[in-house]
Enzyme design. Structure first.
Site, short mmCIF file in Angstrom:
data_model
loop_
_atom_site.label_atom_id
_atom_site.label_comp_id
_atom_site.label_asym_id
_atom_site.label_seq_id
_atom_site.Cartn_x
_atom_site.Cartn_y
_atom_site.Cartn_z
CB VAL A 1 42.49 -30.82 -7.69
CG1 VAL A 1 41.77 -31.78 -7.04
CG2 VAL A 1 42.57 -29.60 -7.06
CB ALA B 1 39.25 -35.85 -17.52
N GLY B 2 42.03 -34.03 -16.42
CA GLY B 2 42.65 -32.96 -15.69
C GLY B 2 43.65 -33.15 -14.62
CB VAL C 1 30.70 -26.46 -1.83
CG1 VAL C 1 30.58 -25.08 -1.04
CG2 VAL C 1 29.95 -26.58 -2.91
CE LYS D 1 34.41 -22.25 -4.10
NZ LYS D 1 35.74 -21.48 -3.56
CG ASP E 1 35.25 -19.35 -6.07
OD1 ASP E 1 35.40 -20.00 -6.75
OD2 ASP E 1 35.65 -19.24 -4.80
CB ALA F 1 48.96 -34.36 -9.58
#
Lengths: 432, 432
Positions: free
Chosen positions: A15, A10-11, A134, A207, A203, A17
């Protein structure tokens, strides 16, 4: 185990692809490694028609990612939608509730709901894997969860955001301002139009929350992180750092203390010759201090479609082989509540830069306030301030190890003494 | 799986004793991580009475390691005796034949018999794990076998011998000769009384053979490695390297070529600012170039009881959890025969240092011979030779990428021309 493992993604952004391409390119090798044929059986994306440079011919298209997650036509669900709530969370919960293993790169979701999702995975005997969440292609999750299984970790720290590291590297190398480097990063696609999430340290904090849980066996506690971004780092700081034998990096640091665990994200002075100081540009790096292995550093690409896909596919391969690790290394019932060590209890060295009034006794006043708080100084540099009115001087102090609250007290008093013209710049020093 | 896993350790030297200590110290954490209680049930060593600073009270003592390997009182066998033949090999074969998983740090045995032992493990459905055999505490075996499962590796190279890296680091930092640094390393216990195995590159070659198999899915082929040690590296080379922007490291390199795989161990010029150049002293480092992850570097302790024990215990924990990986990542039947690319086919840059007679036309002769072989030069340095008779000059050349056989041909001709006084020093350059 069935001979075929049917994967749903999903999506289908950069990334997603890249994962589809990698599964196809490495199909034969993955079968040899895992003993199973891994097939892309389903995909979901907002726009079915978009060109993605990936062969999706084997996959059924689902408009709704939740339907894909629940579909009996897939054995493993890969979530690459992003965001801590909404469809990402809904489809991960659905897949786990159906007993399907989940692979995700979604740090925001894990930082917010990691414990809940791990418990859900546990209840349903499904794997939940998130190597890609991460430091992109660096196998840091596997290293902490499996590679250092015999260690007690003392500290884990790293450069976890390529955008910030790119900006800080460029400032030093090209002698440009923060604003100029940010604009360049945006032009090159390394920074978003609204860069707050990266440069504000958020961000990195997501992580770090994941690394902390893996390193210390604690429940994920993203809200217990002290966060400062890189917006206030100036070229003057970067040059002073270089002169004093340091380099400035935005680090996420989690450290065991006498009372608990300290989690913090902030611009940090690291020794110029340390391994982490050599990590320039968009690269990421993580260092682990642990009792048996002593010190281990991993350096690699922290983002990018292929590198992140490498981590996603490694998780898929582990699940295909039947590897079962608890998501955070321990059964959720054994993950301890994290006892937060507040920032004011932090112990360490400090870099302090102040614009002092160039009047008799100003420096004496500063030195006295430091001495009153028993803060001893390793280096002192005083010089005329670049481009500033002639009645100001830059005073730069490097302290020996001391406590954050003592530094704060001393700076408050110096402020009240009226000898400095603006808020002092304070950057913590991290020792190797 | 039984709730208890009984471990037997053969060999109670530095690493064996450290494993025993670590299993005890981390007992609770290991149970939480693996779901099983890991108990040291048996040990074997030459001297039962020796003091080892480890609590062995739970373990039965076996004079004969083969009896320990066959004993129904243990579920997993740890081989830390060392040596490619004799008792080490006998007890590993016995344990595997009895279907018992084996953990070993024995690089010499794996380099010589890795394929045979992997096949034996496969036949008997037993695990064979050897994280500790390469680069001590660095989880490089796991990274190649699992963490990069979705990648096609192009090259793997590293600093795999701490003794050599210590000597080369000291030579540069203290401006001492090879002989002085070797003596110091021996005094500090970093080098053996007979140091040939380390400084001759043979230890590095054993480790490289294991990495090659994991990286390229080939049958282990230690005899197909071209090996040069560090004995001929002089301070003049180290200083010239620094001046030209390089640092000299003993690297093990395995690289995919058009025809097969090139495996080589030799002193190497690496860019002074590369990650691997920063690795000083007894540390080890491994860099992997792969299609998806691009470049990944791991840095950590390559030896030492605790660091090596960390790797052994991680293997034990994986086996306790029931993780089943093929020893070299693929079933032995799928490991391809390695097609060796001979050294004379090597392509790359070269550092060449020659003592030329200080006569008219000597340099012109050298330059002409290089040009005849289409070797183009990146840098040329000529200077009076330190402490040598006045009629000699040092000529240092850095070539652009060329072929090893062309360099050899050119040097043979230069030799025959009689313009140089001793064998040229040739050091290959490795690009990041």
């Amino acid at each position: 185990m069935s001979e075929i493992m049917r994967v749903g993604i999903a999506g289908l952004g950069t990334v997603g692809a890249a994962v589809a391409r990698l599964l196809r390119r490495q199909a034969e090798a993955l079968t040899a490694r895992t003993g199973r044929r891994i097939v892309l059986a389903g995909v979901s994306a907002r726009d079915a028609a978009k060109e993605r440079r990936a062969d999706l011919s084997s996959a059924e298209f689902f408009q709704d990612p939740v339907k894909l997650a629940a579909s009996p036509s897939i054995d493993l669900f890969v979530e690459l939608i992003g965001g801590s709530e909404g469809p990402a969370r809904a489809c991960v919960e659905t897949a786990l509730a159906h007993g399907k293993p989940v692979v995700t790169a979604n740090k925001a979701m894990l930082a917010a709901h990691g414990l809940h999702l791990a418990a859900l995975a546990e209840e349903n005997h499904a794997a939940l894997a998130f190597e890609a969440s991460v430091a992109g292609g660096i196998p840091i999750v596997k290293t902490l969860r499996e590679g250092l299984a015999g260690n007690s970790v003392e500290r884990v720290y790293g450069i976890l955001n390529g955008t910030c590291n790119y900006i800080l590297s460029r400032m030093e190398q090209e002698q440009l301002s923060f604003e100029e480097c940010l604009k360049e990063a945006q032009r090159l696609g390394y920074a978003e139009a609204d860069p707050t999430f990266d440069i504000g340290g958020f961000d990195t904090a997501h992580k770090l929350a994941i690394l902390t849980s893996l390193a210390f066996g604690t429940r994920i506690a993203a809200s217990a992180i002290d966060i400062e971004g890189i917006e206030r780092v100036t070229l003057a700081d970067i040059d002073a750092a270089a002169e004093l034998g340091y380099r400035i990096k935005l680090l996420g640091v989690a450290q065991r203390t006498a009372e608990g665990v300290e989690q913090r994200v902030h611009p940090t002075m690291v020794g110029k010759n340390s391994a982490i100081a050599q990590v320039m540009g968009v690269l990421n790096a993580v260092t682990i201090d642990a009792d048996a292995v002593h010190e281990l550093t991993l350096v690699g690409p922290g983002a990018g479609g292929d590198a992140t896909a490498s981590a996603v596919v490694a998780d898929i391969a582990d699940i295909a082989k039947g590897v079962r690790s608890a998501p955070f290394g321990l059964p959720t019932a054994k993950l301890a509540e994290l006892t937060r060590t507040p920032m004011r209890r932090h112990e360490g060295g400090y870099y302090i830069r102040m614009s002092a009034r160039d009047v008799a006794g100003a420096f004496a006043k500063i030195a006295t306030r430091m001495a009153e708080r028993r803060i001893s100084l390793e280096s002192i540099v005083q010089r005329g301030k670049r481009g500033a009115p002639g009645d100001c001087v830059d005073v730069i102090l490097i302290t020996h190890a001391t406590s954050e609250h003592l530094v704060r007290e001393a700076l408050d008093l110096i402020d009240q003494d009226g000898v400095i013209v603006s808020r002092a710049q304070v950057i913590r020093i991290e020792r190797e």
